[in-house]
Structures are given as structure tokens and as C-alpha cells.
Design a protein around this motif. Sequence first.
Motif, PDB file in Angstrom:
ATOM      1  N   PHE A 289      12.958  26.703  10.286  1.00 17.50           N
ATOM      2  CA  PHE A 289      13.554  25.742  11.214  1.00 17.50           C
ATOM      3  C   PHE A 289      14.082  24.505  10.492  1.00 17.50           C
ATOM      4  CE2 PHE A 289      11.936  27.748  15.188  1.00 17.50           C
ATOM      5  CZ  PHE A 289      13.110  27.617  15.920  1.00 17.50           C
ATOM      6  N   VAL A 290      13.557  24.205   9.301  1.00 26.03           N
ATOM      7  CA  VAL A 290      14.133  23.103   8.523  1.00 26.03           C
ATOM      8  C   VAL A 290      15.589  23.407   8.234  1.00 26.03           C
ATOM      9  CG1 VAL A 290      14.064  21.852   6.335  1.00 26.03           C
ATOM     10  CG2 VAL A 290      11.929  22.441   7.494  1.00 26.03           C
ATOM     11  N   MET A 291      15.823  24.647   7.767  1.00 31.87           N
ATOM     12  CA  MET A 291      17.200  25.038   7.462  1.00 31.87           C
ATOM     13  C   MET A 291      18.015  25.204   8.734  1.00 31.87           C
ATOM     14  SD  MET A 291      18.571  28.146   5.065  1.00 31.87           S
ATOM     15  CE  MET A 291      20.318  28.229   4.615  1.00 31.87           C
ATOM     16  N   MET A 292      17.400  25.763   9.784  1.00 28.20           N
ATOM     17  CA  MET A 292      18.132  25.984  11.035  1.00 28.20           C
ATOM     18  C   MET A 292      18.567  24.670  11.673  1.00 28.20           C
ATOM     19  SD  MET A 292      15.954  29.123  12.690  1.00 28.20           S
ATOM     20  CE  MET A 292      16.904  29.159  14.214  1.00 28.20           C
ATOM     21  N   ASN A 293      17.702  23.656  11.650  1.00 28.22           N
ATOM     22  CA  ASN A 293      18.076  22.367  12.227  1.00 28.22           C
ATOM     23  C   ASN A 293      19.180  21.703  11.418  1.00 28.22           C
ATOM     24  OD1 ASN A 293      16.407  22.433  14.480  1.00 28.22           O
ATOM     25  ND2 ASN A 293      14.678  21.556  13.390  1.00 28.22           N
ATOM     26  N   GLU A 294      19.094  21.814  10.073  1.00 25.92           N
ATOM     27  CA  GLU A 294      20.177  21.322   9.230  1.00 25.92           C
ATOM     28  C   GLU A 294      21.472  22.034   9.592  1.00 25.92           C
ATOM     29  OE1 GLU A 294      20.382  19.343   6.274  1.00 25.92           O
ATOM     30  OE2 GLU A 294      18.340  18.547   6.424  1.00 25.92           O
ATOM     31  N   ALA A 295      21.360  23.359   9.768  1.00 26.42           N
ATOM     32  CA  ALA A 295      22.546  24.164  10.071  1.00 26.42           C
ATOM     33  C   ALA A 295      23.111  23.826  11.443  1.00 26.42           C
ATOM     34  CB  ALA A 295      22.204  25.647   9.985  1.00 26.42           C
TER      35      ALA A 295
END
Length: 597
Positions: A289-295
Motif C-alpha cells: 500500500f505504500v507503493m499503491m498510495n504513491e501510485a
Amino acid sequence: MPVYKAPVEDVMFLLNDVFPIERYNNLPGFADATPDVVEAILAEGAKLCEEVFAPLNLTGDQEGCTRKPDGSVTTPKGFRQAYEAYASGGWMGLSAPEEFGGQGLPSVLNTVMQEFISSANLALGMYPGLTQGAIAALLVHGTEEQKRTYLPKMVEGAWTGTMNLTEPHCGTDLGLLKTKAVPNGDGSYAISGTKIFISAGEHDMAENIVHLVLARIEGAPAGTKGISLFVVPKFLINTDGSLGERNGVSCGSIEHKMGIHGNATCVMNYDGAKGWLVGEENRGLNAMFVMMNEARLAVGVQGLSQSEVAYQNAVAYAKDRLQGRSLNGPKFPDKPADPIIVHPDVRRTLLSIKSFNEAARALIVWTGLNSDIAHRSSDEAQRQTAEDYMGLMTPVVKGVLTDLGFENAVKAQQMFGGHGYIEEWGMSQFVRDARIAMIYEGANGIQAMDLVGRKLGKDGGRAIMAFFSEVGTFCQENASDESLKGFIAPLQQGLGHLQQATMWFMQNAMAKPDNAGAGATDYMHLFGTVAMGYMWAKMAKAAHARKAQGDGAAETMDAKLLTGRFFMERMMPETGVRLARISSGADVTMAMPMEAF
């Protein structure tokens, strides 16, 4: 050939006048980001986007990516050289930590650059964009060894990154995920399964690709509670940091898509590929989710980017295309017809796009600054407030900016008449490229449900109450300012509608969840309209202050104030319509028998 000019002047107005960047000098990296330095960085970035990335947008769309029989993928002509120019210029590590080779500058500058890049060439910009998301995930959840192994090369741009979630049977509902991970006994895992829709999954622009892959360890619990995250490089890494043998991961095919043809969207096959656990076992979604929120925030920027570049081309065409005469008589009597920009409906269309673009850009900058506070501040209260804001605003930025970004690309295409439907004019590409932003990284209906179902009630509604308080306080403090009269009253009315809608959900959605589902998208757009209205009120205040300085910016500021007034008069009233739809509930929506559809 379509044109693009990066809106550096508009960004500098935001960073100097609306959200003065020097106020954040207490945060790491900001002291070095003086206004002069920021302007120089953005000017150089604009040059790269305008002169290197943009000329490849149309040709990249026409050529697309090619998969060879051995599974390797070739990107369109010029893409590799453009990416190398981006990487060698240090742009990948603009806001990455210095210990891994980055420049440590504020992440808001990288956010601005994402807009420039995506406007110039969305498909090409996705390659570094995904890598930066992978870097963010490894920074937070990677082991020290993983950070030392992967981050320097990724920050350098020598290696790129991806995120692998979706499977043929499993999109939003990741609990259905089947990709499995079997322990090898040496700390690594054998990853096997198929992932689809993997952007930049295979290409020829970097010497290695670092895949972040969701998989289920054998014996793990069913559903989302049993998912883990793994780092799976295309080439294994030797102990000295050099590249070793090819890993068991390959591109099975390239998806045939509506748009973003220059990006290799791949079916990825994992056949016992060697991977290493990132973060805790069975806590993969938390790490991903760290990457998903950035994305998701980056995808919101993509929505703005296509609206901006489509608008620029529509304006150029509207000023040049001669057709008919002004309703009030000829404006250019020496010409056989007037340019279509004299017509009220053309101006209405263009101003609706322009007023969105400038408000959306302000919202992106404000969100970027909050991201910097959340990640860099040593003040716990400040950090919590920023984190609350980010959680609340992420689905709004992603959902609203991509919905309207696509809508605006269509409006801009309409300005060209039949020429807009012809490929060589480039307008159809903006429409096709903008469409994916509404779908990937969580379709916009999911964003709306996330906002209503999770974010509103989180921590007792702390985030939404803080937003109400901030906007309400701004309105109260500026209510007597005559110069803001056309901004404060509409904003207050819109805020009132948002508060009423929120209260309606509290009273009617707990016992009947369908009410929340039926009204979620309208609520998300109501929220987005109020947020952009707030941005316009802040920009109007800053514009009047700038005019008072007498520095020659009066003409630019007058245009900005007129654009803001258009938003307040023509766009803000939509909040009342949204409230009426929400308040109608779900009864009629859910009453239709399935067979009747």
C-alpha cells in the motif's frame, strides 16, 4: 504535431505566493530548495519534457512496444535515449535520500515533475514513475540489505521497478490471489504464478527490472490476511553487486490496449523465480500500500496532465481556426471568418478546462507538501495531521482528477471538430491515454467507496473534521474582504453542502450500507469540487497580494482571477446537484430486478 509547454510560471506562483515553500525550511531538504533553485530545477525539467519527451509521444503511440520470440520487449524508437537522458540528469533521485544517491530535495518537486513528464509523454513517464513508487516501498519496508542491494541502482535509474498485484481472476479483490511462494530454505522463496496488466514489466531501457510481487506463502491464511510481498529481480544479484543469472520471470505477452501504447503492459509469468520477503510475512498488503498510495497520487497527476496538454492544443487551435462570425458582429473583419475562440460556448468549454487545471495543480502541490510533512517532520502532531490529510485526500485526488481529466480531454478534442477524430492531430491520443487513469491503481468507483466507507469514519472522523475546520476558518477570516467576495460565498455554500452530505451518510448509511454505495461517487466529486474551490479562494487571495506588489504580474494575476471567478460561478454550483443525488438514497437504484437490466 501536438505541442506542449510546461506550466513553470504557474507552479512558481503556487510555491512562492500560495504555499510559500520557504515556510517549510525546518523540514529536511527544504533549506536547499530556495525559490531560485526551485525555478532553475523546474526550468531544466521543463526543457527535458518539451524537447525530448514530447516529440516522442505521437510516434511512440503509433509504434508501440514489440515483444520478441525470446520474451524480450523493445520500446518505441527514441524511448531508450530519452529515458537515459532522464536518468543521467539525476531526475529519478530528485527527492530520494542522499544516502542512496538521491538529491534529498522536497518530494513536491518530484510531484511537479511528474505532471510535466506525464503531459509530455504519459507512456514514457510511467517507467520512472513506477520505479519511484517501488523505491518508496523499499525505503519503508525493505531490510537494510535490500535497501543497499537495490536502492542505489534504482535511484540512479540503472534499474527500474514494477508492482505486481493483478491476476487474471483477481483485480480489486486481492483475497483471491493465487500466486504462491515456497521457501527455498536459504531465506529466499520460489515464486510461481501469472500476473497481468504489469506496466513496464519488461523493456530494453534498463539493465535490470526489480519486481515487487504479491504472493501467498504455502500454508498462509486465506484471503487478504495471507498475502506477502516479495522483491523479485529480473536478474539475480551477485554478492559483489554485479548482475548474475536470469531469474525465472518472463513476459508472456504484451496487452493490446486502448492507449499508452508506448508503455509495455505485460503478462508476467513467474516460474519458480527467486524472491525475498519484503516486510512481515502475511503483511504484504500493508507494505504494497505504500507503493499503491504513491501510485494513486501519481495517477491523479496523470489525470491533470492529460487535461493540461489537451487544453494547450485546443487553445492553440481555437485561436487559429477560422469559422463563422462572433454573435456580436465580426471581431476580425479583415479575415474571411473569426477564430472560433470568439464564440461563447467555445470559451465556456476552454475555461471549464483551464479553471480545473489550475485548481487541480494547486491541490496536487498542497498534497505534495503534506506528503513532505508526513515523511520529514519531526513534530508528531504535524506529522499526524499531514498523514490524516493524505489518507483522506488520496482517493479524491485519484478519482476526481482522473474522471475530470478524461472528461476535459474529450472536451478539448471537441474543439477540433472532425479534425479531433483524426489521429495525426494527436487529440485522440490524449483521450485514449487519459482513459486508463480512471481504471488502474483502483478503479474510481473503488476510490469513492474507500473515501466514504473507510476514510470518513477513520479515527472518529478526525481527518474530515480537520478539513471542515480549515476551510471554514479560512472563510470566516476572509469574509469581510471585498476583493474575495466572489470566492468566499460560493465556497461557504459548497462546504455547507459537503457537511450536509457527510451528515446524511452518518444518519442513513450505517443501517443501510447501500445508501453509501449509491452516493459514494457523487460524494467524492462533491468533496473534490469543494477542495478545488478552496484552492481557488487561496489563489485569489495570493493573486490580489501579488498585484499589490506592482512587479509587472498584474495582467497574469487578472487572468487568474477571472479564471477563478468562472470556476466559482460555473463549477461550484454542482455541489448542490451532488447533494441532491446523495440525499435521494439507494431505494430506486437497488429496486430494479437483475433480470430487468
